[in-house]
Structures are given as structure tokens and as C-alpha cells.
Motif scaffolding. Structure first.
Motif, PDB file in Angstrom:
ATOM      1  N   ASP A 124     -53.000  80.332  84.319  1.00 31.86           N
ATOM      2  CA  ASP A 124     -52.449  78.972  84.211  1.00 31.86           C
ATOM      3  C   ASP A 124     -51.165  78.970  83.381  1.00 31.86           C
ATOM      4  OD1 ASP A 124     -54.487  77.948  85.743  1.00 31.86           O
ATOM      5  OD2 ASP A 124     -55.626  77.109  84.065  1.00 31.86           O
ATOM      6  N   HIS A 125     -51.148  79.796  82.333  1.00 33.25           N
ATOM      7  CA  HIS A 125     -49.968  79.885  81.483  1.00 33.25           C
ATOM      8  C   HIS A 125     -48.782  80.464  82.268  1.00 33.25           C
ATOM      9  CE1 HIS A 125     -47.938  79.800  77.666  1.00 33.25           C
ATOM     10  NE2 HIS A 125     -47.660  81.095  77.703  1.00 33.25           N
ATOM     11  N   PHE A 126     -49.053  81.459  83.102  1.00 33.27           N
ATOM     12  CA  PHE A 126     -47.995  82.032  83.935  1.00 33.27           C
ATOM     13  C   PHE A 126     -47.473  81.002  84.933  1.00 33.27           C
ATOM     14  CE2 PHE A 126     -48.995  86.096  82.211  1.00 33.27           C
ATOM     15  CZ  PHE A 126     -47.905  86.907  82.483  1.00 33.27           C
ATOM     16  N   ARG A 127     -48.382  80.250  85.528  1.00 29.23           N
ATOM     17  CA  ARG A 127     -47.953  79.219  86.489  1.00 29.23           C
ATOM     18  C   ARG A 127     -47.057  78.189  85.803  1.00 29.23           C
ATOM     19  NH1 ARG A 127     -53.476  79.400  88.094  1.00 29.23           N
ATOM     20  NH2 ARG A 127     -53.745  80.477  90.099  1.00 29.23           N
ATOM     21  N   ALA A 128     -47.424  77.794  84.595  1.00 29.94           N
ATOM     22  CA  ALA A 128     -46.677  76.763  83.881  1.00 29.94           C
ATOM     23  C   ALA A 128     -45.283  77.246  83.493  1.00 29.94           C
ATOM     24  CB  ALA A 128     -47.441  76.336  82.628  1.00 29.94           C
ATOM     25  N   LYS A 129     -45.174  78.520  83.117  1.00 30.73           N
ATOM     26  CA  LYS A 129     -43.901  79.033  82.622  1.00 30.73           C
ATOM     27  C   LYS A 129     -43.025  79.663  83.707  1.00 30.73           C
ATOM     28  CE  LYS A 129     -44.756  78.010  78.315  1.00 30.73           C
ATOM     29  NZ  LYS A 129     -43.932  77.027  77.575  1.00 30.73           N
ATOM     30  N   LEU A 130     -43.665  80.352  84.671  1.00 35.13           N
ATOM     31  CA  LEU A 130     -42.898  81.093  85.679  1.00 35.13           C
ATOM     32  C   LEU A 130     -43.131  80.614  87.110  1.00 35.13           C
ATOM     33  CD1 LEU A 130     -43.375  84.747  84.329  1.00 35.13           C
ATOM     34  CD2 LEU A 130     -41.467  83.207  83.933  1.00 35.13           C
ATOM     35  N   ARG A 131     -44.042  79.669  87.275  1.00 35.48           N
ATOM     36  CA  ARG A 131     -44.359  79.078  88.584  1.00 35.48           C
ATOM     37  C   ARG A 131     -45.190  79.987  89.477  1.00 35.48           C
ATOM     38  NH1 ARG A 131     -38.972  78.313  88.274  1.00 35.48           N
ATOM     39  NH2 ARG A 131     -38.563  79.536  90.138  1.00 35.48           N
ATOM     40  N   VAL A 132     -45.547  81.175  89.012  1.00 36.81           N
ATOM     41  CA  VAL A 132     -46.388  82.099  89.775  1.00 36.81           C
ATOM     42  C   VAL A 132     -47.446  82.682  88.845  1.00 36.81           C
ATOM     43  CG1 VAL A 132     -44.660  82.735  91.493  1.00 36.81           C
ATOM     44  CG2 VAL A 132     -44.789  84.008  89.341  1.00 36.81           C
ATOM     45  N   ALA A 133     -48.566  83.134  89.433  1.00 40.08           N
ATOM     46  CA  ALA A 133     -49.667  83.695  88.641  1.00 40.08           C
ATOM     47  C   ALA A 133     -50.076  85.044  89.206  1.00 40.08           C
ATOM     48  CB  ALA A 133     -50.855  82.737  88.642  1.00 40.08           C
ATOM     49  N   PRO A 134     -49.703  86.147  88.538  1.00 43.11           N
ATOM     50  CA  PRO A 134     -50.103  87.476  89.014  1.00 43.11           C
ATOM     51  C   PRO A 134     -51.609  87.697  88.865  1.00 43.11           C
ATOM     52  CG  PRO A 134     -48.297  87.605  87.420  1.00 43.11           C
ATOM     53  CD  PRO A 134     -48.843  86.223  87.365  1.00 43.11           C
ATOM     54  N   LYS A 135     -52.099  88.737  89.493  1.00 40.48           N
ATOM     55  CA  LYS A 135     -53.495  89.128  89.350  1.00 40.48           C
ATOM     56  C   LYS A 135     -53.713  89.715  87.961  1.00 40.48           C
ATOM     57  CE  LYS A 135     -57.046  91.991  91.578  1.00 40.48           C
ATOM     58  NZ  LYS A 135     -57.326  92.958  92.681  1.00 40.48           N
ATOM     59  N   VAL A 136     -54.815  89.335  87.297  1.00 40.42           N
ATOM     60  CA  VAL A 136     -55.127  89.817  85.956  1.00 40.42           C
ATOM     61  C   VAL A 136     -56.451  90.569  85.982  1.00 40.42           C
ATOM     62  CG1 VAL A 136     -55.622  89.167  83.567  1.00 40.42           C
ATOM     63  CG2 VAL A 136     -53.894  87.902  84.869  1.00 40.42           C
ATOM     64  N   GLU A 137     -56.446  91.807  85.482  1.00 44.35           N
ATOM     65  CA  GLU A 137     -57.657  92.625  85.408  1.00 44.35           C
ATOM     66  C   GLU A 137     -57.922  93.011  83.961  1.00 44.35           C
ATOM     67  OE1 GLU A 137     -57.261  96.087  87.804  1.00 44.35           O
ATOM     68  OE2 GLU A 137     -57.314  95.003  89.724  1.00 44.35           O
ATOM     69  N   PHE A 138     -59.168  92.875  83.518  1.00 43.86           N
ATOM     70  CA  PHE A 138     -59.551  93.300  82.175  1.00 43.86           C
ATOM     71  C   PHE A 138     -60.059  94.740  82.208  1.00 43.86           C
ATOM     72  CE2 PHE A 138     -60.274  88.621  81.718  1.00 43.86           C
ATOM     73  CZ  PHE A 138     -59.289  88.411  80.762  1.00 43.86           C
ATOM     74  N   THR A 139     -59.680  95.501  81.199  1.00 40.87           N
ATOM     75  CA  THR A 139     -60.189  96.862  81.055  1.00 40.87           C
ATOM     76  C   THR A 139     -60.261  97.181  79.566  1.00 40.87           C
ATOM     77  OG1 THR A 139     -59.932  99.151  81.801  1.00 40.87           O
ATOM     78  CG2 THR A 139     -57.933  97.987  81.204  1.00 40.87           C
TER      79      THR A 139
END
Length: 429
Positions: free
Chosen positions: A390-405
Motif C-alpha cells: 500500500d505504501h508503494f502504491r501511495a508513493k510510486l503508484r505501483v506495488a511490486p511483489k513482496v516476499e519474506f525470508t
């Protein structure tokens, strides 16, 4: 160290000086460089006709690929004259070997001494060097030589080892750090965990290398703000590369890195290889002056910056380079939006929960760019993952895939064997 006279001269005087230096460079390359002798012949360049900075447009550009493919052809001196060998980090491909003569090392020392002076360092300072001076690394050598020429003290601790860094601070009382910004943050974290009164240490300022410290308006970015919120020290950005053998370092007014016109010619070019207007972004293209072993002519650095010429209160009249926006070869086209890795780094650094991250880019099955952000985090919940996107969408208008490791996996990726600095971006395209 006083500001060199050429760096406070009028724009007309600086240009006249650089026109003469360009003529010297052309003459030297025509006599001594196998690569440029061939290039001038193939491109029908009349060397004596190149007299002014405006004439640079008549000359072909030199690329990283040229350096990689014809590395030895750039050497202009006999092997016996070479004193030192360094290599580039190979961030954008195969590392390139650079040779330096004794004269080149003197130039390197002058460059760094002048750059340190820009940041207010003088012979009363002691510098704590937290970057390597070995592994064929030019920067560590430059810092050592520059401090010596300036008359400042220097402690060569090297990279990593927060415990040893703090022990050195306690024993020697250095006044300034030379460090990657993210490592300064690690020093703070180590001090907090181990009861070290870092706020009252001898360190008063830091010369920050290798990572962006500021936004395009010269305000501190997230990482810079995090550091200064926790530790009341002055931060100075510096931009340099092995190919340049020159640094652009901020003065106390934090309005961009100052140009040394006695050492380097600078062009900022757009995609069509035309000069951009002041304040506009373009690729930094350089020609090195007073280099003996491997001078370069119109070398494309791949770095995207803005330039500024308005007067600086420090008295220098030279042009200034703004923070590096990104690397041309690392530009990402994601769902119609153009991105550079530093913008992604800045957003990820805004989350206290994130301990470490890397970014991977690859081409998907339909031929477009795809981004995966791998994160080691204190919170690996779906809810936190959504917060990031959501933070990426708000700032850059796109949301990349996020993986936890896990942190160990991320750290192994960030510090590959023989790496001299952390690697955060992996381009698999």
C-alpha cells in the motif's frame, strides 16, 4: 586547505581554463592512447580542431563496454611507469582494471584532499576509514592519500566489525567517519545494544559514500533522516567512481557535490546525447584531466543526475551535481511507471520492521519487467506485507511483489564473495 583559485573563478575563466585543458587532453590521447588513436581515425576526428568544450559534441562517446572489451588499449604509458592497479566494482558488468602512475596517485591525493576540505575537514581532524583499502579498491587508497596530503590523521579500520570501530573511537577519538550510510546506522544499533554512549563520542561528522543520502531537493532521504534523528552528526554526500578518479563532495551548505574543473570535464546528456538544461536530469559524461596512465574522453558513467550552476554561499562558483537518481542501466519500466532502485530503497528504509532487503528484477513471460522485493523483517505477517504494498502504491503508484525470508539468506545475497560493498539490486533481465 584553501579553496583552489580556479574553483572560485568566474564561469568565463573556468571555461577558458577547461578549453585549454581539453586541447592538452586531445593532444596527449592522439600521441599515447591506442584506443583513442583508433577511434579518432575511424571517426575522422581532426584533433587540432577540437579547441573548446562546445567541440566535444563532435567526438564519439566512450562506454563501459569499450573499457571492458579494450581495457589495455586505454593505457598510455609503459608498464614500468605504472605504480598501482585498481579495478572497478563491476556493478554493471565485468570489472575493469585501471592503472595509475606516480603522477596519477598525486592527482588522486589532491582530489581527495580538496574534497575533504569541501566538507570542512582540516589538519586537526582524525578520520576513521570504515571502507577497505585493499581488494584493488581505489576509494580506500584515495581517502588515505587525501588525508595525508591534507595533514589530517586517519585510522584504517576497514569495513564491518562494529565492535572494533567503537573500540577505535574510544582509543583514538577520531572526529569524522568515512562510511556507507547504512553502516552508520549499524554502528548506532550496535552502540545502543551494547550500552555505548555514542551521542557523546568524538565523532562530529561523516563523509558518506556508496549510497544516496539526499533527495533531489537536497533534503535528507529516509536513511539520512534516520541517522540524524538518532545521532546529531553532520552528514556530507560524496559522488565518485574509479573511472573518474575524481569526487564531487558537498560543502556545509548541502547543495550538491562541487565540481573540480582542474581535474575533470563534465557533461550532462539526455537520451539523444544532447546537453540538458540546468536542473534537468541526464547522464553524467566525463573526461578526465591531468591523468597520465588511463585518461578517458567523454566516458558515459551510467549515472543519472541533475546539475546546478547558481552561486553557492561557500564561495565556489563551479557547477554542482545533485544526488544520483539512479543508474541508466538499472532503469525499470514497471506497469507503465519508470523507476530507479534508489527510490525503492528509500521507501523500504521507512519501515522500522525491515531489517534487510534486496530487489530482484527479471523479464516475465510477456516480455515486461517484473520486480520482487525480498525482505527480512521483524514482522512477516500478511498484514505487514499489505502495508508495504500500500505504501508503494501511495508513493510510486505501483506495488511490486513482496516476499519474506530470513535475515541470513538476505545477508548472503547482499554480500557475495569478494564484494566490496553491499549489493541490493539484482538485474536478471
Amino acid at each position: 586547505m584553501e579553496i583552489p583559485a580556479i574553483e572560485t573563478a568566474s564561469n568565463a575563466a573556468i571555461k577558458a581554463f577547461q578549453d585549454k585543458e581539453l586541447q592538452k587532453l586531445m593532444h596527449y590521447l592522439a600521441l599515447n592512447s591506442p584506443y583513442y588513436q583508433r577511434s579518432f581515425k575511424e571517426n575522422n576526428i581532426d584533433v587540432p580542431s577540437i579547441k573548446t568544450l562546445e567541440d566535444l559534441q563532435q567526438l564519439p562517446l566512450t562506454t563501459k563496454q569499450d573499457l571492458q572489451e579494450y581495457n589495455d588499449d586505454f593505457i598510455c604509458v609503459n608498464r614500468q611507469a605504472i605504480i598501482d592497479y585498481v579495478t572497478t566494482s563491476g556493478t554493471m558488468g565485468k570489472p575493469v582494471t585501471f592503472a595509475l602512475t606516480d603522477k596519477d596517485l598525486d592527482r588522486l591525493a589532491y582530489n581527495e584532499a580538496t574534497s575533504f576540505a569541501s566538507a570542512g575537514i582540516d589538519n586537526e581532524d582524525v578520520l576513521l576509514l570504515t571502507t577497505t583499502i585493499d581488494r584493488r579498491f581505489m576509494a580506500g587508497l584515495a581517502y588515505f592519500l587525501g588525508a595525508r596530503k591534507l595533514g589530517a590523521g586517519i585510522v584504517r579500520v576497514g569495513s564491518g566489525l562494529p565492535a572494533l570501530q567503537w573500540d577505535t573511537i574510544k582509543r583514538v577519538s577520531p572526529t569524522a567517519l568515512i562510511a556507507v550510510p547504512s553502516f552508520i546506522f549499524k554502528l548506532i544499533e550496535y552502540a545502543k545494544k551494547n550500552g555505548i554512549d555514542y551521542k557523546n563520542s568524538s565523532i562530529k561528522k561523516a563523509i558518506c559514500i556508496g549510497e544516496s543520502l539526499r533527495n533531489s531537493d537536497f533534503s535528507l532521504n529516509t536513511l539520512g533522516q534516520k541517522i540524524t534523528d538518532l545521532w546529531d552528526i553532520e552528514l556530507y554526500s560524496t559522488y565518485a567512481s574509479t573511472e573518474m578518479s575524481t569526487a564531487f563532495t558537498e560543502c556545509e551548505h548541502s547543495r550538491g557535490g562541487h565540481h573540480h574543473p582542474e581535474l575533470i570535464l563534465v557533461e550532462i546528456l539526455d537520451e539523444k546525447e544532447q546537453a540538458v538544461a540546468e536542473g534537468e536530469a541526464g547522464e553524467v559524461v566525463i573526461s578526465t584531466l591531468q591523468m597520465e596512465a588511463m585518461p578517458l574522453l567523454r566516458f558515459k558513467t551510467g549515472d543519472i543526475c541533475q546539475w546546478y550552476q547558481d552561486a553557492c554561499p561557500c564561495g565556489r562558483t563551479t557547477l554542482r551535481l545533485g544526488p544520483v537518481i539512479g543508474r541508466k542501466g538499472q532503469m525499470i519500466k514497471y506497469k507503465g511507471t519508470t523507476l530507479y532502485p534508489p527510490a525503492l530503497y528509500d521507501l523500504l528504509n521507512q519501515f522500522e520492521e525491515i531489517k534487510a532487503f534486496v530487489i530482484e528484477v527479471f523479464t516475465n513471460e510477456i516480455g515486461t519487467d517484473e520486480i520482487i522485493i525480498k525482505v527480512a523483517s521483524k514482522d512477516a505477517s500478511i498484514r505487514f506485507q499489505k502495508r508495504i504494498k500500500d505504501h508503494f502504491r501511495a508513493k510510486l503508484r505501483v506495488a511490486p511483489k513482496v516476499e519474506f525470508t530470513d535475515f541470513e539468506t538476505i545477508n548472503t545475497l547482499r554480500f557475495p564473495a569478494m564484494s566490496r560493498k553491499p549489493v541490493l539490486f539484482f538485474d536478471h533481465r
